[in-house]
Design an enzyme around this catalytic site. Structure first.
Site: not given
Ligand code: UDX
Ligand code: ADP
Length: 463
Positions: A221, A277-278, A132, A162, A15, A224, A164, A274
């Protein structure tokens, strides 16, 4: 319909940066990011934008430009919902830790709470956007809550996942490969889709904005992330075979990556992926597949997680074995704790699991990470509930200086690929360590020959 007021519920890693970029690129739209967490909002409002709660290259500059102009951070959730035409839901959806689907399904309680709150407050028609990552068909549940508990106003639910990646969030948001917007195929649905398309079209070319039905968007999502994680587990699986056969996984990755059908990205062997997401998304995918009775589909994707767990464990085992089968009371220095470079996020970081394994073997761990706080590291370990908080804090020493952290170590393990690690004076580090000095490069970022010529016993991944 022209959008002039947006609200985003959730000021987290998704966000916060997403809304900052929308605000920067659309000065005519008022963007309010709300969160229940008062401290988080306070931090986003810190007069010094270098102190905002999320570290992402380029983010603090964007916040400095837009904050107070058309970007606001607030805890007044209801007011922001009431005023906005579009409400993004960007709250966390962790893996369930209880009940049915424990350890697999996404926990949707925060999403449901948001939906109920929107329903209660809204007095005019609204567009609700799922930002999300969610299981397929969550939009249906949100719609049902909104329609059945609302004040009779109309809601359009869009899915706008998203893509990113942390550490490159700002660049990814400014120059996305694509924007995906899923919505209903009714005239009202299409109107809502178009309204959101117009927001992104302020800086993204229209041919990169894809519109689909809601379910395709939600599933895209998950797909991907599953494909990306699968590539890492695939190359990591090959890394183990390389170690046995004398091949070098970096060379293999290069050779296959030049095949244009495969491509060079996401082929970096590592100590394991790590991030928030994954693992979560694949577990979710596995759970959904099982719930439809698609056991082969579920087993296929689960293997990606099994391989990743194996890779982390293999790394800690290798350290123990190489150090003559005992690390008890030995100092092992971790360079890096974040799950990847350029972020202070540690969710599911391999470092946590490797540390946990080594502490089980009674090692003393010293950690240096340029961005992760001491409290974060300790709470990551405590979260595993392997031992008491006191035992964890006795086993883990956290230092602000990498040279201090490495002094007197029996071994160094690189857990995160921070650029600065490649610029260190490795001779100086070697001189300060116990001999033989071991170096386990879990990211293959250092120069093997150079380190071996200094005297290190160097072990990378997959060579
Ligand atoms: C991922 C997706 O890339 C992104 O599109 C989605 O929105 C959220 O999840 P993120 O988890 O932020 O993003 O980072 P990413 O760059 O994908 O890396 C994930 C993990 O894989 C990291 O621990 C990274 O070190 C590892 N990684 C990545 C590898 O070990 N090898 C690679 O070649 C690429
Ligand atoms: P992400 O990586 O998906 O952005 P985060 O844990 O970093 O996840 O952020 C999610 C945010 O949403 C937290 O800061 C949490 O406090 C907030 N949150 C969760 N439930 C609610 C809600 N009902 N109203 C407002 N904020 C919320």
């Amino acid at each position: 319909m022209k959008i002039t007021k947006i609200c985003c519920i959730g000021a987290g890693y998704v966000g916060g940066p997403t809304m900052a970029v929308i605000a920067q690129k659309c000065p005519h739209i008022q963007v309010t990011v709300v969160d229940l967490n008062e401290q988080r909002i306070k931090d986003w409002n810190d007069p010094d934008t270098d102190n905002i709660p999320i570290y992402e290259p380029g983010l603090s500059e964007i916040v400095a430009e837009a904050r107070g102009r058309n970007l606001f951070f607030s805890t007044e959730v209801e007011k922001a919902i009431d005023e906005a035409q579009v409400i993004f839901i960007s709250v966390n959806t962790p893996t369930k830790t209880y009940g049915k689907g424990k350890g697999m399904a996404a926990d949707l309680k925060y999403i449901e709470l948001c939906a109920r709150q929107i329903a209660k407050v809204a007095k005019q028609n609204k567009i609700v956007v799922e930002k999300s990552t969610l299981p397929v068909r969550t939009a249906e549940a949100i719609k049902s809550i909104l329609d059945n508990t609302g004040n009779g106003v109309q809601f359009q639910i869009l899915s706008n996942p998203e893509f990113l990646a942390e550490g490159t969030a700002v660049t990814d948001l400014l120059h996305p490969d694509r924007i995906l917007i899923g919505g209903d195929t009714t005239p009202e649905g299409e109107e809502a889709i178009n309204a959101l398309v117009d927001v992104y079209a302020n800086w993204v070319s229209r041919d990169k904005i894809l519109t689909t039905n809601v379910w395709s968007s939600e599933l895209s999502k998950l797909t991907a992330n599953a494909f990306l994680a699968q590539r890492i587990s695939s190359i990591n699986a090959m890394s183990e075979l390389c170690e046995k056969t004398g091949a070098d996984v970096n060379e293999v990755a290069r050779a296959i990556g030049m095949d244009s059908r495969i491509g060079p990205k996401f082929l970096k062997a590592s100590v394991g992926f790590g991030g928030s997401c994954f693992q979560k998304d694949i577990l979710n995918l596995v759970y959904i597949a099982k719930s439809y009775g698609l056991n082969e589909v579920a087993d296929y994707w689960e293997q990606v997680i099994i391989m990743n767990d194996h890779q982390k464990r293999r790394f800690s085992n290798k350290i123990v074995q190489t150090l003559y089968n005992t690390v008890a009371d030995k100092k092992i220095t971790f360079l890096g704790w974040a799950f990847k470079k350029d972020t202070n996020d540690t969710r599911e970081s391999a470092a946590i699991y490797v540390a946990d394994d080594l502490i089980n073997e009674q090692a003393k761990i010293a950690v240096y990470d340029p961005k992760v706080s001491r409290n974060k590291m300790l709470s990551d370990l405590d979260y595993l509930e392997t031992r008491t908080g006191e035992e964890n804090s006795n086993a883990l020493t956290i230092l602000d200086d990498p040279y201090e952290a490495c002094k007197g170590a029996h071994a160094i393990a690189i857990l995160t690929e921070w650029d600065e690690f490649t610029t260190y004076d490795w001779q100086k580090i070697y001189d300060s360590m116990h001999k033989p000095a071991f170096l386990f490069d879990g990211r293959n970022i250092l120069n093997t020959k150079e380190l071996e010529s200094i005297g290190f016993i160097y072990r990378g991944i997959g060579a």
